[in-house]
Each structure stands twice: as C-alpha cells, then as structure tokens.
Motif scaffolding. Sequence first.
Motif, PDB file in Angstrom:
ATOM      1  N   SER A   1       0.813  -1.216   0.000  1.00 26.13           N
ATOM      2  CA  SER A   1       0.000   0.000   0.000  1.00 26.13           C
ATOM      3  C   SER A   1       0.846   1.266   0.000  1.00 26.13           C
ATOM      4  O   SER A   1       0.361   2.344  -0.334  1.00 26.13           O
ATOM      5  CB  SER A   1      -0.936   0.002   1.220  1.00 26.13           C
ATOM      6  OG  SER A   1      -0.172  -0.120   2.424  1.00 26.13           O
TER       7      SER A   1
ATOM      8  N   ARG B   1       2.886   3.936  -4.825  1.00 27.86           N
ATOM      9  CA  ARG B   1       1.930   4.761  -5.537  1.00 27.86           C
ATOM     10  C   ARG B   1       1.241   3.924  -6.613  1.00 27.86           C
ATOM     11  O   ARG B   1       1.777   2.931  -7.081  1.00 27.86           O
ATOM     12  CB  ARG B   1       2.639   5.957  -6.170  1.00 27.86           C
ATOM     13  CG  ARG B   1       3.272   6.919  -5.154  1.00 27.86           C
ATOM     14  CD  ARG B   1       4.093   7.965  -5.883  1.00 27.86           C
ATOM     15  NE  ARG B   1       5.165   7.334  -6.663  1.00 27.86           N
ATOM     16  CZ  ARG B   1       5.973   8.010  -7.472  1.00 27.86           C
ATOM     17  NH1 ARG B   1       5.832   9.324  -7.625  1.00 27.86           N
ATOM     18  NH2 ARG B   1       6.926   7.377  -8.134  1.00 27.86           N
ATOM     19  N   ARG B   2       0.075   4.346  -7.020  1.00 27.01           N
ATOM     20  CA  ARG B   2      -0.696   3.590  -8.009  1.00 27.01           C
ATOM     21  C   ARG B   2       0.088   3.396  -9.295  1.00 27.01           C
ATOM     22  O   ARG B   2       0.067   2.323  -9.900  1.00 27.01           O
ATOM     23  CB  ARG B   2      -2.019   4.310  -8.285  1.00 27.01           C
ATOM     24  CG  ARG B   2      -3.011   3.490  -9.111  1.00 27.01           C
ATOM     25  CD  ARG B   2      -4.276   4.294  -9.356  1.00 27.01           C
ATOM     26  NE  ARG B   2      -5.281   3.501 -10.029  1.00 27.01           N
ATOM     27  CZ  ARG B   2      -6.193   2.750  -9.429  1.00 27.01           C
ATOM     28  NH1 ARG B   2      -6.211   2.692  -8.110  1.00 27.01           N
ATOM     29  NH2 ARG B   2      -7.078   2.059 -10.122  1.00 27.01           N
ATOM     30  N   GLU B   3       0.816   4.435  -9.693  1.00 26.81           N
ATOM     31  CA  GLU B   3       1.560   4.336 -10.952  1.00 26.81           C
ATOM     32  C   GLU B   3       2.771   3.418 -10.852  1.00 26.81           C
ATOM     33  O   GLU B   3       3.385   3.075 -11.870  1.00 26.81           O
ATOM     34  CB  GLU B   3       2.005   5.727 -11.423  1.00 26.81           C
ATOM     35  CG  GLU B   3       2.821   6.498 -10.408  1.00 26.81           C
ATOM     36  CD  GLU B   3       1.965   7.399  -9.532  1.00 26.81           C
ATOM     37  OE1 GLU B   3       2.491   8.414  -9.045  1.00 26.81           O
ATOM     38  OE2 GLU B   3       0.762   7.088  -9.357  1.00 26.81           O
ATOM     39  N   ASP B   4       3.124   3.005  -9.612  1.00 24.63           N
ATOM     40  CA  ASP B   4       4.261   2.092  -9.439  1.00 24.63           C
ATOM     41  C   ASP B   4       3.888   0.638  -9.718  1.00 24.63           C
ATOM     42  O   ASP B   4       4.765  -0.198  -9.908  1.00 24.63           O
ATOM     43  CB  ASP B   4       4.822   2.211  -8.020  1.00 24.63           C
ATOM     44  CG  ASP B   4       5.455   3.571  -7.757  1.00 24.63           C
ATOM     45  OD1 ASP B   4       5.938   4.183  -8.730  1.00 24.63           O
ATOM     46  OD2 ASP B   4       5.450   4.013  -6.595  1.00 24.63           O
TER      47      ASP B   4
ATOM     48  N   ARG C   1      -2.989  -2.263 -11.984  1.00 26.07           N
ATOM     49  CA  ARG C   1      -3.710  -0.987 -11.998  1.00 26.07           C
ATOM     50  C   ARG C   1      -5.083  -1.157 -12.647  1.00 26.07           C
ATOM     51  O   ARG C   1      -6.090  -0.649 -12.135  1.00 26.07           O
ATOM     52  CB  ARG C   1      -2.902   0.071 -12.755  1.00 26.07           C
ATOM     53  CG  ARG C   1      -1.594   0.453 -12.078  1.00 26.07           C
ATOM     54  CD  ARG C   1      -1.126   1.835 -12.552  1.00 26.07           C
ATOM     55  NE  ARG C   1      -0.959   1.878 -13.999  1.00 26.07           N
ATOM     56  CZ  ARG C   1       0.200   1.670 -14.627  1.00 26.07           C
ATOM     57  NH1 ARG C   1       1.286   1.362 -13.915  1.00 26.07           N
ATOM     58  NH2 ARG C   1       0.292   1.741 -15.933  1.00 26.07           N
TER      59      ARG C   1
END
Length: 205
Positions: free
Chosen positions: A109, A112-115, A121
């Motif tokens: 968590s 980051r989402r882009e990671d 995603r």
Amino acid sequence: MARAHLPSADRRIDAFLSRVASRRLFAQTLSVFLAALLVAGCGSLLPRSASQTQSRWKSFEQARDAIQSLVPYKTRLSEVGDKGFDPYKDHGVSLLSFSDILQRFASSSALRREDFDPGIRDCLSAGKRCTGFAVTASSIKRKRVGNFWLDSLNFFREVEIVGWQFNALIIVVDDTVVYTLFSGQPRINQREVTRNPLGPLQVWG
C-alpha cells in the motif's frame, strides 16, 4: 533276541542323527541368510513418504512454461483452463475474488498507483470485474536413510527431502488475462538430521 533288534535300532539312531544334522544345517543356513538380509536390506526397511499436489505438471519447469504461455492482454479466460488452470478440474487452483486480490497487495500500500504493473492498476480500477486464480503445485518426497537400528531405536535419524514447489497468481479483468506472476523452488534438496543421545528414552525428558 536283543541282538536281532540291534540293526533296526542302529538305523533309527542313524536316521535321528541325520535329521538333527539336517535341521542344524538348515538353521545355520537360515541364520546366514537372515544376517545377509539384514545387512543388505535394512536401508529398504526405513519408512518413506511423499506429498504431491495432483496436477498436469511433473516438474517445476512444466508449470513455469504453462504460466508463461499466458500472455497478458492477449490470452482469454476460456484459454486459461486448457493450460492447466481450471479450478473445477485441476487440483491446487483456487478462485480469487476482487477482495482476495486486494489483500494480496495490501502490504504494497506504500507504493503509488503508478508504481504497480499495468495489469494490477487495471484490476484495481475494474473492481468486482477483476478476479483471479491462485495456483499451488508441488512434489516432495521424504526418505529416511542411514543405519536401520539407530533410526529404529531413535538414536540417530537422517531424512533426505527432494522435490519442487510452484506458486502462481493469475489476474483476469472481464474475459482477459492482465497479469501473471510465479515463484517457488525448482529444486528442493534438503537433509534433516536428528540426534538423540538417550535413544528411545529421549522422550522421557
């Protein structure tokens, strides 16, 4: 009259001695045979065990090739079962809900989402339309080796453990595979050694 019976008595004595000699020879032969059997075959008397997940794959490499044949964003859900990942037919394959998948990535968590991988995603964006499969396959054999008597009397026990383990994750959005991941141990080769100085009395301690 006593002399008339001597030949018959001698024959009975000879027959008796002959039987005794034959039995003694048989006993000696049997003793030698059993001794040779114990020396040569004691190792084969030690227990063996095996633990195996029933699957189509006979090795780690076969399972790895099967998961790698699933191409993200190209392989359809209908093709997954043909590769050995059908939870209704193949042992070791479990269905995952969107909630199950979220829990698997909960430890990440902080990222980051882009990671995340694009497939992950897309899964997070799809919500309940995202499902998956957890795959577990293994073949592990345990063989006790060494001295039969030391093992049986619990003085010294040596166990060889060989085999392989395979784990995989498949994520599907709607009807398309979007992410795959595998891990495991291609070669398990371990040796367990247990020494008990008190032998069968060790459990009393």
